[in-house]
Design a protein around this motif. Structure first.
Motif, mmCIF file in Angstrom:
data_model
loop_
_atom_site.group_PDB
_atom_site.id
_atom_site.type_symbol
_atom_site.label_atom_id
_atom_site.label_comp_id
_atom_site.label_asym_id
_atom_site.label_seq_id
_atom_site.Cartn_x
_atom_site.Cartn_y
_atom_site.Cartn_z
ATOM 1 N N LYS A 108 33.512 12.770 11.470
ATOM 2 C CA LYS A 108 32.832 11.767 12.289
ATOM 3 C C LYS A 108 31.333 12.052 12.393
ATOM 4 O O LYS A 108 30.512 11.147 12.280
ATOM 5 C CB LYS A 108 33.455 11.726 13.691
ATOM 6 N N ALA A 109 30.983 13.319 12.591
ATOM 7 C CA ALA A 109 29.565 13.670 12.772
ATOM 8 C C ALA A 109 28.740 13.323 11.530
ATOM 9 O O ALA A 109 27.575 12.955 11.636
ATOM 10 C CB ALA A 109 29.430 15.151 13.099
ATOM 11 N N PHE A 110 29.352 13.425 10.342
ATOM 12 C CA PHE A 110 28.614 13.167 9.105
ATOM 13 C C PHE A 110 29.131 11.923 8.378
ATOM 14 O O PHE A 110 28.818 11.698 7.223
ATOM 15 C CB PHE A 110 28.621 14.410 8.209
ATOM 16 N N ASN A 111 29.930 11.151 9.095
ATOM 17 C CA ASN A 111 30.417 9.876 8.578
ATOM 18 C C ASN A 111 31.091 10.003 7.215
ATOM 19 O O ASN A 111 30.763 9.287 6.271
ATOM 20 C CB ASN A 111 29.259 8.864 8.520
ATOM 21 N N VAL A 112 32.030 10.917 7.133
ATOM 22 C CA VAL A 112 32.791 11.082 5.895
ATOM 23 C C VAL A 112 34.069 10.254 6.019
ATOM 24 O O VAL A 112 35.063 10.698 6.591
ATOM 25 C CB VAL A 112 33.118 12.563 5.631
ATOM 26 N N GLN A 113 33.999 9.049 5.489
ATOM 27 C CA GLN A 113 35.136 8.132 5.570
ATOM 28 C C GLN A 113 35.680 7.864 4.174
ATOM 29 O O GLN A 113 34.926 7.799 3.209
ATOM 30 C CB GLN A 113 34.703 6.805 6.193
ATOM 31 N N PHE A 114 36.993 7.693 4.121
ATOM 32 C CA PHE A 114 37.612 7.360 2.839
ATOM 33 C C PHE A 114 38.568 6.191 3.047
ATOM 34 O O PHE A 114 39.037 5.948 4.164
ATOM 35 C CB PHE A 114 38.359 8.573 2.266
ATOM 36 N N LEU A 115 38.864 5.479 1.964
ATOM 37 C CA LEU A 115 39.862 4.421 2.033
ATOM 38 C C LEU A 115 41.226 5.043 1.764
ATOM 39 O O LEU A 115 41.433 5.666 0.732
ATOM 40 C CB LEU A 115 39.554 3.339 1.009
ATOM 41 N N ASN A 116 42.145 4.872 2.706
ATOM 42 C CA ASN A 116 43.479 5.442 2.527
ATOM 43 C C ASN A 116 44.328 4.543 1.609
ATOM 44 O O ASN A 116 43.830 3.532 1.100
ATOM 45 C CB ASN A 116 44.149 5.710 3.881
ATOM 46 N N LYS A 117 45.568 4.931 1.404
ATOM 47 C CA LYS A 117 46.419 4.185 0.470
ATOM 48 C C LYS A 117 46.585 2.726 0.868
ATOM 49 O O LYS A 117 46.850 1.870 0.030
ATOM 50 C CB LYS A 117 47.802 4.860 0.365
ATOM 51 N N GLU A 118 46.437 2.458 2.157
ATOM 52 C CA GLU A 118 46.512 1.074 2.650
ATOM 53 C C GLU A 118 45.149 0.395 2.616
ATOM 54 O O GLU A 118 44.962 -0.668 3.220
ATOM 55 C CB GLU A 118 47.087 1.046 4.070
ATOM 56 N N ASN A 119 44.183 1.089 1.949
ATOM 57 C CA ASN A 119 42.841 0.527 1.804
ATOM 58 C C ASN A 119 42.074 0.399 3.118
ATOM 59 O O ASN A 119 41.186 -0.430 3.261
ATOM 60 C CB ASN A 119 42.935 -0.836 1.105
ATOM 61 N N LYS A 120 42.464 1.228 4.093
ATOM 62 C CA LYS A 120 41.758 1.215 5.382
ATOM 63 C C LYS A 120 40.887 2.465 5.501
ATOM 64 O O LYS A 120 41.280 3.545 5.070
ATOM 65 C CB LYS A 120 42.772 1.199 6.520
ATOM 66 N N PRO A 121 39.713 2.312 6.110
ATOM 67 C CA PRO A 121 38.843 3.486 6.248
ATOM 68 C C PRO A 121 39.355 4.475 7.297
ATOM 69 O O PRO A 121 39.850 4.069 8.342
ATOM 70 C CB PRO A 121 37.507 2.881 6.692
ATOM 71 N N GLU A 122 39.267 5.767 6.964
ATOM 72 C CA GLU A 122 39.650 6.827 7.897
ATOM 73 C C GLU A 122 38.638 7.952 7.777
ATOM 74 O O GLU A 122 38.032 8.125 6.721
ATOM 75 C CB GLU A 122 41.007 7.414 7.490
ATOM 76 N N TYR A 123 38.504 8.732 8.818
ATOM 77 C CA TYR A 123 37.660 9.921 8.723
ATOM 78 C C TYR A 123 38.460 11.067 8.100
ATOM 79 O O TYR A 123 39.641 11.243 8.398
ATOM 80 C CB TYR A 123 37.149 10.343 10.101
ATOM 81 N N ALA A 124 37.806 11.849 7.270
ATOM 82 C CA ALA A 124 38.486 12.978 6.621
ATOM 83 C C ALA A 124 38.730 14.098 7.629
ATOM 84 O O ALA A 124 37.994 14.258 8.602
ATOM 85 C CB ALA A 124 37.648 13.485 5.455
ATOM 86 N N TRP A 125 39.795 14.866 7.363
ATOM 87 C CA TRP A 125 40.185 15.995 8.202
ATOM 88 C C TRP A 125 39.664 17.288 7.582
ATOM 89 O O TRP A 125 39.703 17.454 6.364
ATOM 90 C CB TRP A 125 41.709 16.048 8.319
ATOM 91 N N ALA A 126 39.229 18.207 8.432
ATOM 92 C CA ALA A 126 38.502 19.377 7.915
ATOM 93 C C ALA A 126 39.122 20.710 8.313
ATOM 94 O O ALA A 126 39.735 20.841 9.372
ATOM 95 C CB ALA A 126 37.069 19.346 8.422
ATOM 96 N N THR A 127 38.935 21.693 7.428
ATOM 97 C CA THR A 127 39.183 23.088 7.793
ATOM 98 C C THR A 127 38.001 23.919 7.313
ATOM 99 O O THR A 127 37.273 23.515 6.402
ATOM 100 C CB THR A 127 40.443 23.686 7.125
ATOM 101 N N SER A 128 37.811 25.062 7.924
ATOM 102 C CA SER A 128 36.913 26.070 7.351
ATOM 103 C C SER A 128 37.479 27.444 7.666
ATOM 104 O O SER A 128 38.223 27.596 8.641
ATOM 105 C CB SER A 128 35.480 25.925 7.867
ATOM 106 N N TRP A 129 37.130 28.416 6.833
ATOM 107 C CA TRP A 129 37.742 29.745 6.965
ATOM 108 C C TRP A 129 36.853 30.762 6.260
ATOM 109 O O TRP A 129 36.218 30.470 5.254
ATOM 110 C CB TRP A 129 39.163 29.753 6.384
#
Lengths: 493, 493
Positions: A253-274
């Motif tokens: 959300k902070a960096f507006n990383v959106q993708f179109l899901n299989k239903e062609n709807k925009p979603e924000y990507a989920w993140a991990t770091s380690w």
């Protein structure tokens, strides 16, 4: 050197001083003439390289790829994620200018005031912001996911009190940053990476760890969940040795990383770091080493076997020949060997030096041994010596290395286990924590309890261990309210 | 992607544009949102990792050890060596503060004026100063010498005009820094390292290079001699691809690194430094690639062989089985293979994509091929296709990879050799240099000639080649004075 070694402070006298001296005397690292920074010397760096190599292979087996992102981060990026800026903007190195010029007296350089940056740049304390700012261009569709990147790099946090490897302003680490189409996949990746860290710690570093989840207070700034591995040092204190964060959609959300899901709807990507860092060097040193110096696990030792000749004039040629033959055969088995026949140091000096450096196995070869078909074998972990037949010595050494790896792990595990206590009573806790150890305590889950323990005992909630019994908890040992978790409490580095 | 590929500018149209597009389209790197910095993407980084691995092994074989020195250098260190500060202090990133704080409107962060450093710190543009400041404590006696350290790290030079891999503000490199007891030993190490770079360029990158010594003007700031390897790109321009410097006692004196020699007398240590950087990626790309995309030498290609199935519904299982068997067998021979049976991309798309990425060998396996015991093999360097028997395909591919490695080297060598000209006449030079190429010209050794050539033709003296004929030189083509050297003159990146 032999004299210096003798001067190594004993652990029982002053554990902290013992550590500081050992790092320097064993040639691992030293303070740089730059505030809070260290020089990692070749012997220390060789251990770090071995760690890198193993971890890198483990990451790649799970599909992770290495990449490289910029050292400098525009100041404004930090403010994008509200909690993240709180955690990281405070103590960091700020680049404000891009040029020096000769001073008026022509004998030095000064900052050129003309060369002031419009926006200041921060030396990365961690790279979530710059990486998610990049991912925004990489991720458009669910087909672009997951993105599984890691980078090996330097980072900088302006620490006030520093200690070699444990806490330095600049340190080396790896930081993995993954992006996923679903919450479940990101959560599973977070857990997968903490399991890899635990595996690495136990199987390669021979350091047993407690795996668990951090309290909200101790979470990474911007994370929804932080998993940790906590190791126990020989003074009973905890050392957080690696963390893996589930970041939810905060950075998406902070960096507006959106993708179109299989239903062609925009979603924000989920993140991990380690990440794990050169701090692991501190964990390695403090878990196994003794009053004679380093004890290294064979799997991470730059030199696994040292061969030292004892020869009078005229005897060296025959010993050299045999020693080099043994060295060659060991190398064929994948064992790293140093044959030290330097004639400007006495054997006694060499013995002390390789003990200090933690070389797991020492072979001493003398003229009489050779006649008798024997070699003296010393194992660094127990300092036990044995005369062993030269026939099949290679297999003997190979097995011995495996045995040492297992033995130092068992030793560390026994030590750890004998210093883990269930504790339900705060008065008892306050008394016993003075001697160190891990305490499993019922906790009501509030920040108040956490803060009180920290203030009154300097101990902190290290984690809620995955494998702690979470049944029949009773009441919080501090507040007396019903407990929600059994937490691991300890003083920590 | 297939459409994007079609849009790759042709080399003949605009070589520079072709390069910029190719780097991005082949997923090697991209501009970061930080001025002058780049993001090295996983595919590009995988090539860099292969380079690192090979070079690191070559260094270690000569006794070099890796270490790590601080990122930040106190400003005053730069002024210690007079020429060095001229060369490097001018355009560098300056850290002046160590803290940010929340701004007054509470919606961002500002630099905390309270947290101003007493002495500014510079992000290393190169590390001679900080390393020699460290060596002062390591080197006391001739017995401590030589010191042979290398570090793989990031450095920063504030470049005004940047191009991916060729010139970026931050870049990755290795920098070796050695200290020696004698001038002769240091000079020999300087030459040894430039030979290693030349070997690496020719045997692994398949890039022929001219090895030589730089003119005084073009020397590293603080060096007594700079050796260089110069490669020719497909537009006839030179790319300096690696340098090795003999630094004399300049840094020994500047940082007071003295040792007691065998006669127990104090002497200043002798220094070398040498480095190659991510610029090598630029050399690799520009030497071999064509209008269809990258051409990678098999020895540095992250994927050496790609196998693509062509199958109608119901046919895939049999093809999968055979393809995976081939892949396994190739991997046993140490070959990296990707089997791409993804069903969401058409074969034509895959063909174009792997061509763009420069994968050296492509196998296409169809149902009819399988029946006939054949597979279609394409080599990326010539784009030639051949139907090859599946029997013993593994050995065929292995030999083919060797052949491609040799062929692209030969091709580059032929191109280079056909663009090297002896030239004794300045008018002729001015005319011919417009089309690029390397010119071997008699030079009087003066800065005046050098400056005039540069001003009038944008060409520079790249080096005095080790193997250039230095007999019967005649007169300098510019000044008409007796020539001292035959120099290599070219326009350069």
């Amino acid at each position: 050197m032999a004299i210096e070694l003798k001067n190594l402070t004993k652990r029982s006298e002053n554990y902290s001083k013992w550590y500081n001296e050992l790092v320097v005397k064993a040639d691992l690292a030293e303070q740089a003439d730059v505030r809070g920074c260290m020089v990692i010397k070749p012997y220390g760096y060789a251990i770090w390289e071995k760690m890198q190599q193993v971890l890198d292979g483990m990451f790649k087996e799970t599909g992770v790829q290495n990449a490289y992102f910029p050292l400098l981060i525009p100041k404004s990026f930090l403010s994008r994620e509200a909690e993240h800026v709180e955690g990281f903007a405070k103590e960091c190195a700020v680049v404000t200018h891009y040029r020096l010029k000769t001073n008026e007296t022509n004998d030095g350089v000064v900052v050129d005031p003309e060369a002031k940056l419009e926006e200041e740049l921060i030396i990365r304390p961690t790279s979530e912001t710059i990486i998610w700012n990049t991912y925004k261009n990489w991720i458009k569709s669910y087909r672009d996911l997951p993105v599984l990147c890691n980078q090996w790099c330097n980072v900088m946090r302006w620490e006030m009190r520093t200690r070699l490897f444990l806490r330095t302003s600049e340190f080396l680490w790896q930081e993995g940053h993954t992006a996923h189409a679903t919450r479940e996949e990101a959560e599973e990746r977070t857990r997968q990476m903490i399991r890899i860290y635990a595996d690495f710690a136990e199987k390669f570093m021979a350091v047993p760890v407690v795996v668990g989840v951090k309290s909200e207070t101790e979470r990474f700034a911007g994370a929804l969940d932080t998993y940790t591995i906590e190791a126990m040092m020989q003074d009973g204190k905890a050392l957080q040795s690696g963390t893996s964060h589930f970041l939810g959609q905060n950075f998406g959300k902070a960096f507006n990383v959106q993708f179109l899901n299989k239903e062609n709807k925009p979603e924000y990507a989920w993140a991990t770091s380690w990440g794990v860092s050169t701090r692991l060097m501190g964990a390695l040193i403090m878990t196994h080493s003794d009053d004679n110096g380093l004890v290294l696990p064979p799997r991470l030792a730059p030199i696994q076997v040292v061969i030292i000749p004892i020869a009078k004039t005229g005897q060296l040629a025959a010993i050299d020949e045999k020693a080099m033959q043994i060295a060659d055969n060991l190398r064929k088995l994948g064992i790293s060997v140093k044959y030290d026949n330097a004639d400007n140091k006495r054997p006694g000096f060499k013995f002390a030096d390789y003990e200090l450096k933690g070389v797991p196995v020492r072979l001493v070869l003398g003229a009489r041994d050779l006649e008798n078909g024997l070699v003296e074998v010393m194992r660094r972990d127990t300092l036990e010596k044995e005369n062993v037949s030269l026939e099949n010595i290679e297999q003997y050494v190979k097995d011995l290395l495996d045995d040492i790896q297992q033995n130092i792990y068992n030793k560390a595990l026994n030590y750890r286990n004998s210093h883990v206590f269930e504790c339900n009573n705060y008065d008892e806790f306050k008394e016993k924590i003075k001697d160190g150890g891990f305490f499993l305590c019922p906790w009501d889950g509030t920040e108040e309890t956490e803060a009180k323990i920290k203030e009154e005992t300097q101990a902190t909630i290290r984690c809620i261990p995955f494998d702690a019994d979470q049944e029949n908890l009773g009441v919080d040992m501090v507040s007396g309210k019903p407990a929600k978790f059994r937490a691991l409490v300890a003083r920590a580095y």
